[in-house]
Design an enzyme around this catalytic site. Structure first.
Site, PDB file in Angstrom:
ATOM      1  N   ASP A   1      58.425  52.830 -29.563  1.00 53.41           N
ATOM      2  CA  ASP A   1      57.287  53.979 -29.096  1.00 53.41           C
ATOM      3  C   ASP A   1      56.129  53.860 -30.090  1.00 53.41           C
ATOM      4  O   ASP A   1      56.314  53.914 -31.291  1.00 53.41           O
ATOM      5  CB  ASP A   1      58.081  55.310 -29.362  1.00 53.41           C
ATOM      6  CG  ASP A   1      57.125  56.259 -28.836  1.00 53.41           C
ATOM      7  OD1 ASP A   1      56.117  56.099 -28.024  1.00 53.41           O
ATOM      8  OD2 ASP A   1      57.335  57.510 -29.449  1.00 53.41           O
TER       9      ASP A   1
ATOM     10  N   TRP B   1      28.168  24.543  -5.406  1.00 49.78           N
ATOM     11  CA  TRP B   1      28.118  23.427  -4.400  1.00 49.78           C
ATOM     12  C   TRP B   1      27.372  22.089  -5.109  1.00 49.78           C
ATOM     13  O   TRP B   1      26.588  22.235  -5.903  1.00 49.78           O
ATOM     14  CB  TRP B   1      27.102  23.968  -3.167  1.00 49.78           C
ATOM     15  CG  TRP B   1      26.839  22.668  -2.370  1.00 49.78           C
ATOM     16  CD1 TRP B   1      27.955  22.074  -1.532  1.00 49.78           C
ATOM     17  CD2 TRP B   1      25.731  22.034  -2.107  1.00 49.78           C
ATOM     18  NE1 TRP B   1      27.298  21.012  -0.679  1.00 49.78           N
ATOM     19  CE2 TRP B   1      25.765  20.981  -1.247  1.00 49.78           C
ATOM     20  CE3 TRP B   1      24.278  22.128  -2.704  1.00 49.78           C
ATOM     21  CZ2 TRP B   1      24.995  20.052  -0.676  1.00 49.78           C
ATOM     22  CZ3 TRP B   1      23.297  21.192  -2.195  1.00 49.78           C
ATOM     23  CH2 TRP B   1      23.742  20.252  -1.410  1.00 49.78           C
TER      24      TRP B   1
ATOM     25  N   ASP C   1      28.831  15.094  11.677  1.00 48.49           N
ATOM     26  CA  ASP C   1      28.281  15.987  12.064  1.00 48.49           C
ATOM     27  C   ASP C   1      27.088  15.613  13.268  1.00 48.49           C
ATOM     28  O   ASP C   1      26.333  14.533  13.083  1.00 48.49           O
ATOM     29  CB  ASP C   1      27.446  17.070  11.291  1.00 48.49           C
ATOM     30  CG  ASP C   1      26.859  18.328  11.691  1.00 48.49           C
ATOM     31  OD1 ASP C   1      26.970  18.590  13.022  1.00 48.49           O
ATOM     32  OD2 ASP C   1      26.412  18.993  10.778  1.00 48.49           O
TER      33      ASP C   1
ATOM     34  N   ARG D   1      22.741  28.346   5.988  1.00 46.47           N
ATOM     35  CA  ARG D   1      22.797  26.927   6.791  1.00 46.47           C
ATOM     36  C   ARG D   1      22.369  27.262   8.245  1.00 46.47           C
ATOM     37  O   ARG D   1      23.005  26.730   8.990  1.00 46.47           O
ATOM     38  CB  ARG D   1      23.746  25.926   6.469  1.00 46.47           C
ATOM     39  CG  ARG D   1      23.529  24.421   6.652  1.00 46.47           C
ATOM     40  CD  ARG D   1      24.611  23.522   6.732  1.00 46.47           C
ATOM     41  NE  ARG D   1      24.468  22.337   6.652  1.00 46.47           N
ATOM     42  CZ  ARG D   1      24.944  21.180   7.361  1.00 46.47           C
ATOM     43  NH1 ARG D   1      26.170  21.621   7.804  1.00 46.47           N
ATOM     44  NH2 ARG D   1      24.529  20.326   6.868  1.00 46.47           N
TER      45      ARG D   1
ATOM     46  N   TRP E   1      37.556  18.646   9.079  1.00 48.47           N
ATOM     47  CA  TRP E   1      37.401  20.120   9.310  1.00 48.47           C
ATOM     48  C   TRP E   1      36.415  20.776   8.213  1.00 48.47           C
ATOM     49  O   TRP E   1      36.912  21.025   7.460  1.00 48.47           O
ATOM     50  CB  TRP E   1      38.652  20.831   9.666  1.00 48.47           C
ATOM     51  CG  TRP E   1      38.739  22.263  10.050  1.00 48.47           C
ATOM     52  CD1 TRP E   1      38.262  23.098   9.378  1.00 48.47           C
ATOM     53  CD2 TRP E   1      39.184  22.644  11.172  1.00 48.47           C
ATOM     54  NE1 TRP E   1      38.423  24.586  10.006  1.00 48.47           N
ATOM     55  CE2 TRP E   1      39.134  24.116  10.955  1.00 48.47           C
ATOM     56  CE3 TRP E   1      40.092  22.131  12.218  1.00 48.47           C
ATOM     57  CZ2 TRP E   1      39.620  24.967  12.150  1.00 48.47           C
ATOM     58  CZ3 TRP E   1      40.560  22.970  13.344  1.00 48.47           C
ATOM     59  CH2 TRP E   1      40.328  24.241  13.027  1.00 48.47           C
ATOM     60  N   ASP E   2      35.398  21.268   8.769  1.00 45.34           N
ATOM     61  CA  ASP E   2      34.305  21.645   7.739  1.00 45.34           C
ATOM     62  C   ASP E   2      34.067  23.043   7.907  1.00 45.34           C
ATOM     63  O   ASP E   2      34.432  23.820   8.755  1.00 45.34           O
ATOM     64  CB  ASP E   2      32.933  20.790   7.970  1.00 45.34           C
ATOM     65  CG  ASP E   2      32.186  20.643   6.640  1.00 45.34           C
ATOM     66  OD1 ASP E   2      32.513  21.439   5.640  1.00 45.34           O
ATOM     67  OD2 ASP E   2      31.365  19.795   6.884  1.00 45.34           O
TER      68      ASP E   2
ATOM     69  N   ASN F   1      30.880  25.517   6.130  1.00 45.62           N
ATOM     70  CA  ASN F   1      29.641  25.210   5.328  1.00 45.62           C
ATOM     71  C   ASN F   1      29.053  26.637   5.146  1.00 45.62           C
ATOM     72  O   ASN F   1      27.823  26.859   4.739  1.00 45.62           O
ATOM     73  CB  ASN F   1      28.624  24.468   6.152  1.00 45.62           C
ATOM     74  CG  ASN F   1      29.133  23.085   5.945  1.00 45.62           C
ATOM     75  OD1 ASN F   1      29.142  22.503   4.623  1.00 45.62           O
ATOM     76  ND2 ASN F   1      29.221  22.258   6.970  1.00 45.62           N
TER      77      ASN F   1
ATOM     78  N   CYS G   1      37.275  20.313   4.421  1.00 42.72           N
ATOM     79  CA  CYS G   1      35.973  20.217   3.842  1.00 42.72           C
ATOM     80  C   CYS G   1      35.292  21.562   3.706  1.00 42.72           C
ATOM     81  O   CYS G   1      35.443  22.299   4.733  1.00 42.72           O
ATOM     82  CB  CYS G   1      35.194  19.233   4.407  1.00 42.72           C
ATOM     83  SG  CYS G   1      33.587  19.004   4.012  1.00 42.72           S
TER      84      CYS G   1
ATOM     85  N   ASP H   1      30.308  17.347  -2.124  1.00 40.86           N
ATOM     86  CA  ASP H   1      29.192  16.535  -1.387  1.00 40.86           C
ATOM     87  C   ASP H   1      28.333  15.573  -2.348  1.00 40.86           C
ATOM     88  O   ASP H   1      27.439  15.065  -1.953  1.00 40.86           O
ATOM     89  CB  ASP H   1      28.276  17.552  -0.644  1.00 40.86           C
ATOM     90  CG  ASP H   1      28.605  17.886   0.808  1.00 40.86           C
ATOM     91  OD1 ASP H   1      29.362  17.141   1.246  1.00 40.86           O
ATOM     92  OD2 ASP H   1      28.187  18.838   1.223  1.00 40.86           O
TER      93      ASP H   1
HETATM   94  C1  GLA Z   1      28.913  19.284   4.883  1.00 39.55           C
HETATM   95  C2  GLA Z   1      30.194  18.307   4.478  1.00 39.55           C
HETATM   96  C3  GLA Z   1      29.228  16.986   4.661  1.00 39.55           C
HETATM   97  C4  GLA Z   1      28.847  16.878   5.969  1.00 39.55           C
HETATM   98  C5  GLA Z   1      27.928  17.859   6.456  1.00 39.55           C
HETATM   99  C6  GLA Z   1      27.697  17.789   7.957  1.00 39.55           C
HETATM  100  O1  GLA Z   1      28.113  19.343   4.001  1.00 39.55           O
HETATM  101  O2  GLA Z   1      30.612  18.545   3.319  1.00 39.55           O
HETATM  102  O3  GLA Z   1      30.175  15.870   4.257  1.00 39.55           O
HETATM  103  O4  GLA Z   1      30.035  16.550   6.671  1.00 39.55           O
HETATM  104  O5  GLA Z   1      28.447  19.139   6.108  1.00 39.55           O
HETATM  105  O6  GLA Z   1      26.802  18.760   8.207  1.00 39.55           O
END
Ligand code: GLA
Length: 725
Positions: free
Chosen positions: A47, A194, A362, A438, A472-473, A475, A521, A543
């Site tokens: 204690d 980023w 993209d 974005r 599959w992103d 952002n 991604c 990136d």
């Molecule tokens: C992100 C991804 C990139 C690319 C862009 C496309 O930034 O990390 O590799 O695919 O989007 O818009």
């Protein structure tokens, strides 16, 4: 193995023990975690003073404020941060959960809404479920510990069950909480941004509170849930190292808090910031699973544990040990500016180096000629690709190259048909600005109709013949987290429900398309976490494709995540992110240290470089088994100077084959030679370097090392291949 003897609970793996005590039949104490040990004595408490209150009037010799606990609650005398916080309908926040019982069983509990670790092939696991009860409110709290014996790993989670007649509000439920007896440790975390993900930072635990968290609605570029606590003297090669990770992709919070009595509380879980879960009567809430690991073999030792756990117990089983294809991605080659002809030219030209997969990034869908429009409209842009995805995929397949596409399903562009039709499907609060990032908004995946729309649209695309890969992103991060369809007192769970929606959607898609290789991604590595890896066995690491910058990013990413999970591409020079020009060999050697790809315009490569690239790809294919499925160890850190080195050791048929990668950044004038010592080899064995016609003994390589001469200019790299004789 789990056993309980005289109120002491032992969770044993091959090399570690996690030990708790049922204290006075009421409280669950954390006694020990570390090297395998047996403990026969409970906690010796004292204690301290009257400012540490006593929960038991009849025994004022102890206080919750000073006991090392496994789970903690506010307002009953422990003034450190609690791991469970609940508010009742009357506004009170006092809970009194006391130990009730335990159960040991084979297998592991399921969590219907969240990804959890699975039991690996030929593996059996045991779980202890410890039940605590708050009898006044009829609440049950379950603590689950699943022991992966041969993996030296324990999976931990908590569940609250509300059997009371009223709803409760859960403001915090840490997946893991552990009290260490002292705080003389360092910790390692991975802050960044980023294109600068996962910096390596080692800090001393000092008095006070250290928080490592994300409030962004994703695990984020800016932090990572993975974290280490280690002995001051521990380094890559030796010493005691604790590793923690969380199977969750949303906002998280890890905290180290020291107490006035020199103890240290570590906790990990969903970030209580912006979180409040209403748990209705007769319902429950189960936290994400935390992964706990310990090694006495330094940080490399911890990495070996984490890598094999991710490969065997996290990623989809059908991709475990499966060779990953060498891909070429058109993003940095064309950005949005392409048509069918250009795409086919890039694919055709890449045939010369025998790439295995073409990824259409993209811009192939909706009206998407820049990042200002089109997200949400998941149908092919016939202006750019008149013969459609199906035919372009077929033409690429006819070249002998597999085909994959990019999607960013969780988003919507305000300039899109989807947004015009369903302006309410994104996160927003009526009358307020909808914050764009974005130029895009985040769909509200807590709404089942949004997930159903996405499933239907994506199911159609992914069914296209010839698609064998999907990137599959994601952002942007979350703002205006609000959902009109639920009442005010449930808004605190919207961010969590988003992930429930996302994981449910991913589960449906990977079950429907078990042969598609998914790569996750988020603007590179903004969601490099175990939650996403559960569905997608690889992640686009960053990136930033600049090879020099990548050394740091890949170095720290490899601490918890296997290199086969890390997408790493050879890109053009000057580099698009840093403007730096690094020789092709250096770029290739860095990219070959992970899951290799190319991200450049293959139609614009000179003849000499084409031959070189073909050689690198051939080398990678020849050694892919060692790199992707071998053991990986870091030798020298880019954070410590100009030289970086790591190594791979083959397993199975490749046993005895070793690759050592050495990189030197900028050259200095009159630069002295360096020696690199190569660990983790057999002292008694001989190793042949066929290229240099040199035979070394294992002890020579470990103790004396090999010389790096600095004959080339900036950015020199080499791969030494050794074969045990
Ligand atoms: C992100 C991804 C990139 C690319 C862009 C496309 O930034 O990390 O590799 O695919 O989007 O818009």
């Amino acid at each position: 193995m789990i056993y309980v003897k005289k109120n002491i609970i032992h969770l044993n793996t091959d090399k570690t023990s996690y030990i708790m005590e049922i204290f006075k039949g009421k409280y669950l104490l954390h006694l020990y975690y570390g090297e395998k040990t047996q403990i026969n004595h409970g906690y010796e408490y004292e204690d301290f003073n009257s400012f540490s209150p006593n929960p038991d009037k009849d025994d004022i010799t102890y206080s919750l404020d000073t006991l090392p606990q496994e789970v903690s609650f506010g307002q009953i005398g422990d003034f450190r941060s609690p791991s469970v916080e609940i508010e009742f309908k009357d506004g009170s926040k006092v809970t009194n959960f006391l130990y009730d019982s335990y159960k040991i069983y084979e297998g592991k509990p399921s969590n219907e809404h969240l990804p959890t670790s699975h039991i690996g092939p030929n593996e059996s696991v045991e779980t202890i479920e410890i039940k605590l009860v708050d009898s006044l409110k009829a609440l049950e709290l379950y603590l689950y510990y699943t022991v992966f014996e041969s993996k030296d790993t324990i999976a931990v989670s908590k569940k609250i069950v509300n059997l009371g007649s009223e709803e409760i509000y859960l403001d915090n439920l840490a997946s893991l909480s552990m009290d260490f007896h002292e705080f003389a440790y360092d910790y390692i975390h991975f802050p960044g941004s980023w294109v600068r993900e996962r910096d390596f930072e080692r800090c001393s635990v000092t008095r006070g509170t250290h928080v490592v968290d994300s409030k962004r609605g994703s695990s984020s570029h800016n932090q990572n849930p993975a974290m280490i606590i280690l002995d001051k003297k521990a380094d890559e090669f030796s010493g005691h190292v604790y590793g923690f990770n969380l199977i969750y992709s949303g906002s998280f919070k890890n905290q180290i808090e020291t107490s006035s009595y020199n103890q240290m509380r570590f906790s990990m879980g969903i970030n209580p910031y912006n979180f409040r879960k209403k748990v209705a009567s007769n319902s429950n809430f189960h936290s994400p699973e935390a992964i706990v690991m310990f090694s006495s073999g330094g940080i490399n030792g911890l990495s070996s544990i984490s890598h094999s756990f991710v490969n065997d117990n996290i990623i989809p089983s059908n991709f475990r040990n499966a060779h990953r294809p060498i891909l070429i991605n058109n993003w940095e080659a064309t950005y949005f500016d392409f048509n069918e002809e250009k795409i086919l030219e890039i694919a055709k030209a890449s045939k010369e180096f025998e790439t295995e997969l073409f990824v259409l990034d993209d811009g192939w869908f909706g009206i998407r000629n820049s990042d200002k429009s089109g997200l949400g409209d998941w149908f092919v842009n016939k202006e750019k690709l008149p013969s459609g995805i199906e035919n372009i995929g077929k033409k690429i397949n006819d070249l002998g190259i597999n085909f994959g596409i990019w999607v960013e399903p969780e988003m919507v562009s305000p300039d899109s048909d989807l947004y015009r039709k369903h302006p309410d499907w994104c996160f927003h609060v009526d009358g307020r600005n909808r914050t764009e990032a974005r130029n895009q908004l985040l769909l509200n995946l807590s709404l089942p109709e949004v997930c159903d729309y996405l499933y239907d649209s994506l199911e159609k695309i992914f069914s296209t013949e010839g698609i064998s890969y999907v990137k599959w992103d994601y952002n942007r991060n979350m703002t205006e987290i609000y959902s009109k369809n639920i009442p005010a007192d449930m808004q605190g769970e919207v961010g969590f429900n988003y992930y429930k929606g996302l994981y449910g959607l991913l589960d449906r898609l990977v079950t429907r398309f078990p042969n598609i290789l998914f790569e996750s991604c988020s603007g590179g590595g903004g969601r490099f976490d175990l939650g996403m890896l559960k569905y997608m066995p690889q992640t686009w690491t960053s990136d930033n494709t600049d090879a020099l910058a990548r050394l740091n990013i890949q170095y720290s990413t490899s601490i918890f995540y296997p290199v086969v999970a890390m997408g790493s591409h050879i890109s053009d020079v000057p580099n698009h992110q840093t403007g730096r020009s690094v020789p092709l060999k250096f770029r290739a050697d860095v990219a070959m240290s992970g899951n290799l790809g190319l991200e450049l315009d293959s139609t614009k490569i000179d003849e000499k470089s084409k031959v070189e690239i073909k050689e690198y790809l051939d080398f990678y294919k020849e050694n892919r088994e060692i790199i992707q499925n071998g053991a990986f160890y870091r030798i020298r850190s880019p954070y410590d100077g100009n030289i970086t080195s790591w190594m791979f050791k083959g397993r199975g048929e490749k046993e005895g084959e070793v690759l050592v990668f050495i990189f030197r950044g900028y050259k200095k004038a009159n630069m002295p030679k360096h020696r690199i010592k190569i660990p983790y080899l057999d002292d008694e064995s001989l190793y042949l370097d066929k290229d240099k016609k040199c035979m070394y003994s294992g002890s020579e390589l470990r103790n004396y090392g090999i010389t790096i001469d600095h004959s080339s200019g900036d950015f020199q790299s080499e791969i030494i291949k050794l074969k045990e004789q």
